[in-house]
Scaffold this active site. Structure first.
Site, PDB file in Angstrom:
ATOM      1  CG  ASP A 252      29.709  28.628  49.645  1.00  0.00           C
ATOM      2  OD1 ASP A 252      29.992  28.928  48.635  1.00  0.00           O
ATOM      3  OD2 ASP A 252      30.709  28.019  50.227  1.00  0.00           O
ATOM      4  CB  CYS A 341      36.835  31.957  38.173  1.00  0.00           C
ATOM      5  SG  CYS A 341      37.054  30.585  39.620  1.00  0.00           S
TER       6      CYS A 341
END
Length: 400
Positions: A252, A341
Site C-alpha cells: 500500500d 469499487c
C-alpha cells in the site's frame, strides 16, 4: 405547516418512475408553497399526480431525495424508527452482525445516510442536508433497537468529512456524537482480528463491503505465495494468512495503512508469514516482474479510479494497466482476484477492461466466480448508485 410541492416537467422523473430515489434539479418545473432546503416536500408529476415525499435541497443537483412513495405519510421520529427497525431486521437475517453496515442510504430508504457498526461502536456518515437534521434521532433509534437484542453501544463517532457534502452546500465535519470514547476498536471478521481506527481511518474506518469476498479468498490460499495489492489495513492479506498461506506480501502507498496492517498481523500472530511494504503499486509491479517474481494468488483491490462520469476513460487505463501487470505475476494455473469499487465503472466496462488486460498479458482467464458487495450493502434495483462493487476470481492460464 403545509409542505412545499415539487412539480416535475412533462416527460421527466423517469428515474423516480422506474423505482429510483432521486429527482434532479433539471427535472423540476416549479416548486410551490413555502419550504427551505432540508425540508420534506411532496412530489407531483406535471399533471398533479402525487409521486411521494422527500427531502429538498435546491443547492444540490440531486434536488429531491425520496423518503416514501405513500400518500400523506408523516415524516417524524416514529417514521425514522420504523426505517431503522426494518434495516436491522434485514441484517439479522442476512449477515454476521458483529460488525456490519446498519444503514446504507437510499438502499435502506434513508437517503444520504451511512451507519456502520464496529463491535459496540457506531460510525455515522451524513451526506445530504435533509437527513442531516435527523441523524441524532436516527442514532438514538438505532441504540434503542439494538438494545432490544442485548447490544449496548458504548460510543458514536461522526465521519461526515467527505467532499460530497460541499456539493450539498454543507460543511465537512467529524467528531463524537455524545460522550468521547476510545476510537480504536477491535473487531473480528471471518476469524481475523483487526484494530479499526474510526477517527483516522479511511471513510468510516474499515471497508465492510468486501467481507464475503475476503472469505472467498481463504479457500485458495493454503500453502500458497500471495501478493495483495492496495492492501489498506491488510484485510485480504490477513485472510490469506489465516487460511494458511506460505507467504503473503501486502502493498500500500500509505505509511499509516501499512503501520495499521502490521499491527493487525501481530494481533493475529501472522507477522512471520504476512509482510507489508509501503510502495506505489503501479511502480512496484513492473519491478517484481523484472525480478522474475511469480505468485500463486494475486489480489487487486484498488481505490475507486473514478468518482464521476467525466473521468471514466482515465480509470479504464488504470484498471487495464493494473490488471495486465497483476496477470503477468500469476504463476500458470494460479489465481487473480480483481475488483472495482467505482459505481461509474459499469460491470460490462470492467469486464471488457479485464479481457483487454488478459489479451495484453497473453493469458487465458477461467472465471471461478463473480461477486458484488456484501449483503449489508444491499443493491436496490433501479437505484443504480447502490450497486458499485464488482469482484472477480479467475484462474490464470498461459496460452495453450
Amino acid at each position: 405547516m403545509e409542505r412545499g410541492i415539487v412539480i416535475l416537467k412533462k416527460g421527466e422523473g423517469r428515474t423516480l418512475k422506474a423505482g429510483g430515489m432521486w429527482v434532479y434539479d433539471n427535472e423540476i418545473a416549479a416548486v410551490e408553497g413555502n419550504y427551505k432546503d432540508g425540508d420534506v416536500v411532496t412530489i407531483h408529476d406535471f399533471d398533479g399526480y402525487e409521486m411521494g415525499s422527500g427531502f429538498i435541497n435546491m443547492k444540490s443537483k440531486i434536488a429531491v431525495r425520496l423518503l416514501s412513495r405513500k400518500k400523506d405519510v408523516i415524516i417524524d421520529e416514529a417514521f425514522m424508527e420504523e426505517r431503522v427497525r426494518d434495516a436491522w431486521e434485514y441484517r439479522k437475517q442476512t449477515i454476521d452482525t458483529s460488525s456490519c453496515r446498519l444503514i446504507f442510504g437510499e438502499a435502506d430508504f434513508l437517503p444520504g445516510l451511512v451507519v456502520d457498526k464496529f463491535s459496540d461502536v457506531l460510525v455515522v456518515e451524513s451526506l445530504a442536508l435533509g437527513i442531516d437534521k435527523w441523524k441524532h434521532a436516527i442514532v438514538e433509534a438505532l441504540k434503542r433497537v439494538l438494545a432490544e437484542d442485548g447490544i449496548h453501544i458504548r460510543g458514536v463517532y461522526e465521519r461526515s468529512d467527505a467532499k460530497v457534502r460541499l456539493q450539498e452546500g454543507m460543511e465537512r465535519c467529524k467528531g463524537f456524537i455524545g460522550e468521547p470514547f476510545e476510537t480504536r476498536v477491535e473487531i473480528v471478521e471471518n476469524g481475523v482480528k483487526y484494530i479499526v481506527d474510526v477517527k483516522e481511518g479511511q471513510k468510516t474506518g474499515f471497508f465492510l463491503d468486501q467481507k464475503n469476498n475476503r472469505a472467498a479468498i481463504q479457500r485458495l490460499c493454503k500453502g500458497k505465495k500471495v501478493l495483495d495489492c492496495f492492501t489498506h489495513t491488510g484485510s485480504f492479506a490477513l485472510n490469506s494468512g489465516i487460511a494458511g498461506a506460505e507467504s503473503v506480501l501486502g502493498v500500500d502507498a500509505s505509511e499509516l495503512a501499512v503501520a495499521q496492517a502490521q499491527e493487525n498481523a501481530r494481533l493475529n500472530h501472522l507477522e512471520d508469514r504476512v509482510k507489508f511494504r509501503c510502495a506505489d503499486v503501479f511502480e512496484l509491479l513492473p519491478e517484481l516482474e523484472a525480478e522474475g517474481e511469480k505468485f500463486d494468488v494475486v489480489i487487486l483491490d484498488p481505490p475507486a479510479f473514478t468518482k464521476s462520469k467525466n473521468s471514466v476513460k482515465n480509470a479504464v487505463k488504470g484498471y487495464r494497466e493494473i490488471n495486465l501487470r497483476g496477470l503477468k505475476l500469476v504463476r500458470d494455473g494460479g489465481f487473480l482476484a480483481t475488483c472495482s469499487c467505482s459505481h461509474f465503472m459499469e460491470p460490462e466496462l470492467f469486464a471488457k477492461t479485464i479481457r483487454e488486460a488478459a489479451q495484453g498479458a497473453r493469458k487465458r482467464l477461467r472465471q471461478v466466480e463473480f461477486r458484488t458487495q456484501a449483503c449489508d450493502h444491499p443493491i436496490l434495483w433501479a437505484a443504480d448508485q447502490s450497486y458499485y462493487l464488482k469482484f472477480y476470481i479467475f484462474q490464470v492460464c498461459s496460452e495453450r
